[in-house]
Enzyme design. Sequence first.
Site, PDB file in Angstrom:
ATOM      1  N   HIS A  73       0.979  -1.106  -0.057  1.00  0.00           N
ATOM      2  CA  HIS A  73      -0.094  -0.041  -0.012  1.00  0.00           C
ATOM      3  C   HIS A  73       0.870   1.186   0.123  1.00  0.00           C
ATOM      4  CE1 HIS A  73      -2.388  -2.939   2.330  1.00  0.00           C
ATOM      5  NE2 HIS A  73      -3.402  -2.328   2.030  1.00  0.00           N
ATOM      6  N   ASP A 126       2.416   2.012   3.091  1.00  0.00           N
ATOM      7  CA  ASP A 126       3.278   1.015   3.837  1.00  0.00           C
ATOM      8  C   ASP A 126       4.694   1.590   3.511  1.00  0.00           C
ATOM      9  OD1 ASP A 126       1.155  -0.557   4.267  1.00  0.00           O
ATOM     10  OD2 ASP A 126       1.510  -1.609   2.583  1.00  0.00           O
TER      11      ASP A 126
HETATM   12  C1  XLS Z   1      -7.439  -6.670   4.672  1.00  0.00           C
HETATM   13  C2  XLS Z   1      -7.062  -6.981   3.565  1.00  0.00           C
HETATM   14  C3  XLS Z   1      -5.957  -6.099   3.010  1.00  0.00           C
HETATM   15  C4  XLS Z   1      -5.873  -5.968   1.508  1.00  0.00           C
HETATM   16  C5  XLS Z   1      -5.103  -4.946   0.949  1.00  0.00           C
HETATM   17  O1  XLS Z   1      -8.349  -7.325   5.129  1.00  0.00           O
HETATM   18  O2  XLS Z   1      -6.927  -8.361   2.991  1.00  0.00           O
HETATM   19  O3  XLS Z   1      -4.990  -6.569   3.491  1.00  0.00           O
HETATM   20  O4  XLS Z   1      -5.536  -7.139   0.705  1.00  0.00           O
HETATM   21  O5  XLS Z   1      -5.528  -3.603   0.970  1.00  0.00           O
END
Ligand code: XLS
Length: 440
Positions: A104, A107
């Site tokens: 993300h 991140d």
């Molecule tokens: C959260 C989601 C997240 C997505 C990416 O539950 O799995 O990690 O994969 O935003």
Amino acid sequence: MNVSPKFFGASAPVAYGGKDAKSPLAFRWYDKDRVVRGRRLEDHLRFAVCYWHSFCWPGGDPFGGETFLRPWHRGTDMMALARAKADIAFELFRLLDVPFFTFHDVDVAPEGASLAESVANLNAIADLFEQKMASSKVRLLWGTANLFTHRRYMAGAATNPDPDIFTYAAGQVRAALEVTHRLGGQNYVLWGGREGYETLLNTDIKRELDQLGRFVSLVVEHKHKIGFKGPILIEPKPKEPTKHQYDFDVATCYGFLQRYDLLKDVKLNIEQNHAILAGHSFQHEIALAQALGVFGSLDINRGDDLLGWDTDQFAMNVPELALAFHDILKAGGFTTGGLNFDAKIRRQSIDPDDLIHAHVGSMDACARAFLAAADMLDAEALTMPIAERYAGWADAEGRAILAGQRSLADLANRALAPGFDPQPRSGRQEYLESLVNRYV
Ligand code: XLS
Ligand code: NI
Ligand code: NI
């Protein structure tokens, strides 16, 4: 800020050592160069390490804070910390010898005081990624924008009652999509973290769905404008953080994509833990996405059947994975998708090398399951019984019914004919379950 490259105990990439390897850190099943059904295992499985769980999460839970005490979480120069984190991330990619990673925006780079500053930070880290990717083999499976952590998004991003929040989210997504494109990302993911509601007392569902449809359409338009070739992937999840999420499951997402005319450009990123939160199995969600033509990629992890939340544990269940991979392989395998480790080590797994063990263990579980799936497919162990079960539909009469060449009256007349007495046949479930067990 200097994080020693010796953060991990291991220094040489984990190698394949075979089933009886002595070293605790070896692949026992994942022999990346092994060719199965015409492709190397590495190209079939397309593993990706995710940034958020592995490098951002500090080990907290609702009852207690940080347990991991990562060196790149201590300090005040946020960009220096982000660079140190990138060094560790690329070191883990090297040690695991994985072909892909995912992230993300927030991140990898700190949020600034304004969107402009955040975008500049993201682009500066993307410059660093470009250099690091040039000297390593790791590629980007997908990028995404975090539209759920910051308090501005507490009432949603695209589905926010305030169009200015929608606008802010659009700014974030444009930057994340363009960075994903610049880094050669193969897909772009939209997980609607807060696209849902807590109470209908303050929510206009129809309006919010229209907003979400508009938002995804804008992303698709922009993807075409900049020449991004990969699909946009929506990630179904039924609940958490909101009580009810609009991207509930595969079936719900399909209805949404159809309603807003997005089926051509958008596919789904399916996650095991989200499937079971929705009351489905992982295999069900995969099979349904394939049946509807919207299968894209997988977030590989596992939830706990006894807990009603997203525990995001590393996938280790070989029989479950084998059935999932069987269906994927049957349909020809991944195209732009892959296996993204949307998985986090447990809060007590505080040794740096726990990160390595988690990934290696799960890569091995996936490889072992994949080999079993390929064997089942080669032997037509499951495909043949299914073909036999539906054989009647391949006959002339079955085809005529489906082709619209029989009216209800035609069928009724045939059913009324003397001697017409169809008999039920066994579904053979236990036989088939035992058959699967021969392979896993
Ligand atoms: C959260 C989601 C997240 C997505 C990416 O539950 O799995 O990690 O994969 O935003
Ligand atoms: Ni996910
Ligand atoms: Ni999740």
